[in-house]
Design an enzyme around this catalytic site. Structure first.
Site, PDB file in Angstrom:
ATOM      1  N   ASP A  28      28.852 -11.414 -30.535  1.00 31.55           N
ATOM      2  CA  ASP A  28      28.810  -9.981 -30.825  1.00 31.55           C
ATOM      3  C   ASP A  28      29.533  -9.185 -29.746  1.00 31.55           C
ATOM      4  O   ASP A  28      29.161  -9.233 -28.572  1.00 31.55           O
ATOM      5  CB  ASP A  28      27.355  -9.493 -30.907  1.00 31.55           C
ATOM      6  CG  ASP A  28      26.616 -10.048 -32.119  1.00 31.55           C
ATOM      7  OD1 ASP A  28      27.091  -9.828 -33.231  1.00 31.55           O
ATOM      8  OD2 ASP A  28      25.571 -10.701 -31.931  1.00 31.55           O
ATOM      9  N   ASP A  78      30.687 -15.671 -25.901  1.00 31.33           N
ATOM     10  CA  ASP A  78      29.760 -14.792 -26.598  1.00 31.33           C
ATOM     11  C   ASP A  78      30.353 -14.408 -27.954  1.00 31.33           C
ATOM     12  O   ASP A  78      31.557 -14.538 -28.180  1.00 31.33           O
ATOM     13  CB  ASP A  78      29.525 -13.548 -25.738  1.00 31.33           C
ATOM     14  CG  ASP A  78      28.632 -12.537 -26.413  1.00 31.33           C
ATOM     15  OD1 ASP A  78      27.482 -12.892 -26.741  1.00 31.33           O
ATOM     16  OD2 ASP A  78      29.086 -11.398 -26.631  1.00 31.33           O
TER      17      ASP A  78
END
Length: 332
Positions: A18, A16
């Protein structure tokens, strides 16, 4: 699980962005150096629920931070959303885009025509995050949805982390249309499977590790594709949230940040990894933590075992007060 293979057995990392690699425009401490080292032993894909930027722009940002990657190492929920729409409507169909031009471009790339008004008679609505989304485009989407258009949401994250804190995410805008139209979208991004499946297929992974900061998207997404997962505590999810996580949102491994990937990942397994000498148990409706180490994630692993050992609830944590405070937990 009682036995975990060494982390070198993971042939791909689905990471991932953010709250995991960066917060706002800046890299999280240790992330770049760790991921560069990991590239020597496994494929690294960057899998983001944020549909506001195209893969080229995301890749450029990551390179600016110091990471080495090809653009096809980036897989976005805009790409997954466009693919899901293309599976449900005929080629060349008009699709109303609630989102950025990057999302509109992904719609073009799958042979569909992006539009911005209901008067164009779109047969589908695709919705992704844009900082400029306002009432007018939501109104156009509502008209199309109430006419029966297919609805695909790139993701339903309620919040988006940045350097200032948590901001409204695409899920908050999806909630507007859900309320106005009394409908549910098809979801492409995490925790739904399409985005992660696209990333897995792209690298041909057989044993991927999903890495992220959110229980409700990254970790739940890993469960949706039967993959192991690593939760890092650099973004949205907290110690309290982890202890209360339902079975479908519990990670295989737990670390403070991505630097755990540079060590013995098996030692960070929640069910049988290192607890730094901490022990935890249920007692009189509370969790009781004992030990005097300084490794907060080790203590949290011990607490998870106690919390998850039963479906019965618990009210606060007591025992090792200094560590309980460090984890931001409510003391009983």
């Amino acid at each position: 699980m009682s036995d975990h293979s060494d982390h070198t057995d993971h042939d791909a990392l689905l990471v991932d962005l953010d709250g995991t690699v960066y917060r706002g425009p800046d890299a999280i401490e240790g992330a770049v150096e760790t991921l560069e080292a990991v590239r020597a032993r496994a494929a690294v894909s960057y899998v983001t629920n944020n549909a506001s930027r195209g893969p080229d722009e995301v890749a450029d940002h990551l390179r600016h931070l110091g990471l080495t990657l090809d653009t096809d190492a980036v897989v976005t929920s805009a790409q997954a959303g466009a693919a899901v729409v293309a599976e449900q409507v005929p080629s060349g169909s008009k699709v109303l885009v609630v989102g950025t031009e990057a999302l509109a471009e992904e719609i073009r790339l799958v042979g569909l025509e992006p539009v911005r008004a209901e008067d164009d008679e779109p047969v589908a609505v695709v919705q992704g995050h844009s900082p400029d989304t306002g009432w007018r485009i939501l109104a156009e989407a509502a008209l199309a949805l109430n006419r029966g258009a297919v609805w695909v949401a790139c993701n339903v994250d309620p919040t988006l982390p940045n350097e200032r804190g948590l901001l409204p995410g695409n899920g908050s805008m999806v909630a507007v249309l859900r309320t106005a139209c009394v409908r549910e979208p098809v979801v492409a991004g995490k925790p739904a499977a399409p985005l992660l499946r696209q990333a897995i297929e792209r690298v041909g992974a057989r044993r991927p590790l999903v890495v992220g900061d959110r229980l409700d998207t990254d970790i739940a997404g890993a469960h949706s594709v039967d993959a192991e997962s690593l939760l890092v505590l650099t973004g949205v999810s907290t110690a309290a949230g982890l202890l209360a996580a339902p079975a479908g949102q519990r990670p295989t491994y737990l670390g403070a940040d991505l630097r755990v990937l540079g060590g013995d990942l098996a030692a960070t397994a929640v069910d049988d990894g290192d607890t730094g000498g901490f022990t935890a148990r249920r007692e009189d409706g509370h969790l009781v933590l004992e030990g005097d180490g300084d490794d907060a994630t080790a203590a949290l692993r011990a607490l998870c075992r106690a919390a998850w050992s039963s479906d019965d609830g618990w009210d606060g944590v007591r025992g090792a007060e200094k560590m309980i405070s460090a984890l931001g937990l409510a003391s009983a």
